[in-house]
Design an enzyme around this catalytic site. Structure first.
Site, PDB file in Angstrom:
ATOM      1  N   PHE A 108       0.860  -1.189   0.000  1.00 19.78           N
ATOM      2  CA  PHE A 108       0.000   0.000   0.000  1.00 19.78           C
ATOM      3  C   PHE A 108       0.891   1.232   0.000  1.00 19.78           C
ATOM      4  CE2 PHE A 108      -2.292   3.596   1.656  1.00 19.78           C
ATOM      5  CZ  PHE A 108      -3.445   3.552   0.895  1.00 19.78           C
TER       6      PHE A 108
ATOM      7  N   ASP B 116       9.154   2.886   2.188  1.00 22.57           N
ATOM      8  CA  ASP B 116       7.993   3.724   2.462  1.00 22.57           C
ATOM      9  C   ASP B 116       7.702   3.602   3.954  1.00 22.57           C
ATOM     10  OD1 ASP B 116       5.514   4.791   2.908  1.00 22.57           O
ATOM     11  OD2 ASP B 116       4.572   3.943   1.119  1.00 22.57           O
TER      12      ASP B 116
ATOM     13  N   LYS C 153       2.311  11.340   7.179  1.00 21.96           N
ATOM     14  CA  LYS C 153       1.459  11.081   8.342  1.00 21.96           C
ATOM     15  C   LYS C 153       1.918  11.834   9.605  1.00 21.96           C
ATOM     16  CE  LYS C 153      -1.140   7.247   6.686  1.00 21.96           C
ATOM     17  NZ  LYS C 153      -0.721   6.163   5.784  1.00 21.96           N
TER      18      LYS C 153
HETATM   19  C1  LIG Z   1      -0.980   6.191   4.288  1.00 18.32           C
HETATM   20  C2  LIG Z   1       0.108   5.637   3.475  1.00 18.32           C
HETATM   21  C3  LIG Z   1       0.449   6.199   2.232  1.00 18.32           C
HETATM   22  C4  LIG Z   1      -0.348   7.298   1.585  1.00 18.32           C
HETATM   23  O1  LIG Z   1      -0.402   8.468   2.329  1.00 18.32           O
HETATM   24  P1  LIG Z   1      -1.542   9.559   2.022  1.00 18.32           P
HETATM   25  O2  LIG Z   1      -1.150  10.731   2.852  1.00 18.32           O
HETATM   26  O3  LIG Z   1      -2.840   8.944   2.443  1.00 18.32           O
HETATM   27  O4  LIG Z   1      -1.503   9.831   0.554  1.00 18.32           O
HETATM   28  C5  LIG Z   1       1.534   5.670   1.563  1.00 18.32           C
HETATM   29  N1  LIG Z   1       2.244   4.646   2.073  1.00 18.32           N
HETATM   30  C6  LIG Z   1       1.934   4.077   3.260  1.00 18.32           C
HETATM   31  C7  LIG Z   1       2.769   2.956   3.773  1.00 18.32           C
HETATM   32  C8  LIG Z   1       0.843   4.536   3.994  1.00 18.32           C
HETATM   33  O5  LIG Z   1       0.519   3.949   5.145  1.00 18.32           O
END
Ligand SMILES: *Cc1c(COP(=O)(O)O)cnc(C)c1O
Length: 399
Positions: free
Chosen positions: A140, A225, A254
């Site tokens: 994700f 990520d 985040k």
């Molecule tokens: C939440 C998330 C994203 C995307 O972030 P947004 O601010 O919602 O676009 C990308 N990678 C990971 C691992 C995430 O948990």
């Protein structure tokens, strides 16, 4: 207006791209949130780990309001006095050399895809338009068209094609599979250190270290990520530290603002970001002084108030308490720090109904992927709060 009124407003005028629990919140403080009826809940989601520092942290709030009174947006056509300071503080904290600030997590992912492709053409000398990036099954990384194009979740992509080429998918946690997928045109490998949305999937120990070695040998950029795992969530500043490695590029978002404001960043420790020339990439709001001031305060309280150590300690305690629960519904409990997933057996009838039960008891959790309940409270949670929560979780899981 009551809960029902607010919900019907949303249903009448809003797109239905979410299926939230039917609780309408209007206040938050620390680990607690309140709904419009005055009921109090322990927030076990922390806005998908964006509120690691707790709701409405007073010091971040002060930074935000002070900065809002002075200057909020200049665009990058001009410089501002917060940007360089955030760069420096971020680089010192994460041992990076370069920063590129964006707004959402998905934008940071898009940014790294562009950077790594350009690095591939300019530095690695991959033939034009042939660059490949390898990603993992059940990844994700966000919701934009480029990103969902390499998702393996049918629902995320069904009906949204055509998608961008140039991505290959390998199983998560399998370094051998990655090795086999590499070609001379491979420029990058991107993964979450722990897969969050997939249901808190922890790869075998040593996996990331093997990947690190492999990428080094094959001249491939290793991208982690850490938008969800980063900034203390797993009990370390970055989850990569559990394996004693450093990625070439790290994505954070985040909790970078403690939930106050959208800000994300691409951090690199080689000159990958150096391939960008003026005009190659940008964002009107990226790196704005309000976001930078908020992020500086959010990072400062994270370390100053020992939230990362607390996440490690409380996470281990919470995990041990959960492991003591005897329930026929539980298949497996996984976690690192305060990123914890309880996977239920398929016969349990899905995690959603458990989340709804927990809500009635004052705990806000969200199911992920049908059968997993995720527990990810703000990192400031105390032992007493966990005891309070376990007292409520146990009967619900046993029912
Ligand atoms: C939440 C998330 C994203 C995307 O972030 P947004 O601010 O919602 O676009 C990308 N990678 C990971 C691992 C995430 O948990």
């Amino acid at each position: 207006m009551n809960t029902k009124d607010y919900i019907s407003l949303e249903d009448e005028f809003g797109a239905r791209n979410y299926k939230p629990l039917d609780v309408v919140l209007n206040r938050g403080k620390g680990i607690w949130v309140w709904d419009v009826e005055g009921n109090k809940y322990l927030d076990f989601l922390s806005a998908y780990s964006a509120v690691n520092q707790g709701h409405c942290h007073p010091e971040i709030m002060r930074a935000m309001t002070e900065q809002a009174k002075k200057l909020t947006l200049t665009s990058r056509a001009f410089r501002n006095d917060q940007l360089g300071l955030l760069y420096k503080e971020l680089c010192e904290l994460t041992h990076s050399h370069k920063v590129l600030p964006m707004n959402s997590g998905a934008e940071a992912v898009e940014t790294v895809i562009k950077a790594v492709r350009k690095w591939g053409y300019k530095i690695k000398r991959v033939p034009e338009n042939k660059a490949e990036i390898i990603v993992c099954e059940n990844n994700f990384h966000g919701r934009t068209i480029a990103i969902i194009g390499f998702s393996t979740d049918e629902q995320y992509k069904h009906g949204f094609g055509p998608f961008a080429p140039g991505f290959k998918v390998v199983p998560f946690g399998d370094a051998e599979a990655l090795k086999k997928a590499i070609t001379p045109n491979t420029v990058g490998f991107m993964a979450e250190p722990i897969q969050g949305e997939a249901g808190v999937i922890i790869p075998p120990q040593g996996y990331l270290r093997e990947v690190r070695t492999l990428c080094e040998k094959q001249n491939i950029i290793m991208i982690l990520d850490e938008i969800q795992t980063g900034l203390g969530r797993t009990g370390r500043l970055l989850a990569e530290e559990h394996e004693g490695i450093e990625a070439d590029v790290t994505l954070i978002g985040k909790a970078l603002s403690g939930g106050f404001y959208p800000i994300s960043a691409v951090l690199s420790n080689t000159d990958i970001l150096g391939v960008f020339m003026p005009g190659d990439h940008g964002s009107t709001f990226g790196g704005n002084p309000l976001a930078c001031a908020v992020a500086r305060a959010a990072l400062s309280v994270l370390t100053k108030e020992n939230m990362i150590e607390n996440a490690a300690e409380m996470g281990a305690y919470f995990l041990s308490r959960l492991n003591d629960i005897q329930s026929p519904h539980i298949k497996e409990i996984r976690g690192k720090g305060l990123m914890i997933g309880v996977e239920l057996v398929p016969e349990a009838g899905g995690a959603r109904r458990f989340c709804e039960e927990l809500m009635k008891k004052g705990l806000l959790c969200k199911e992920t992927h049908e059968n997993v309940i995720r527990f990810a409270p703000p990192l400031i949670i105390t032992k007493q709060d966990i005891d309070w929560a376990v007292e409520r979780i146990e009967p619900v899981l046993k029912k």
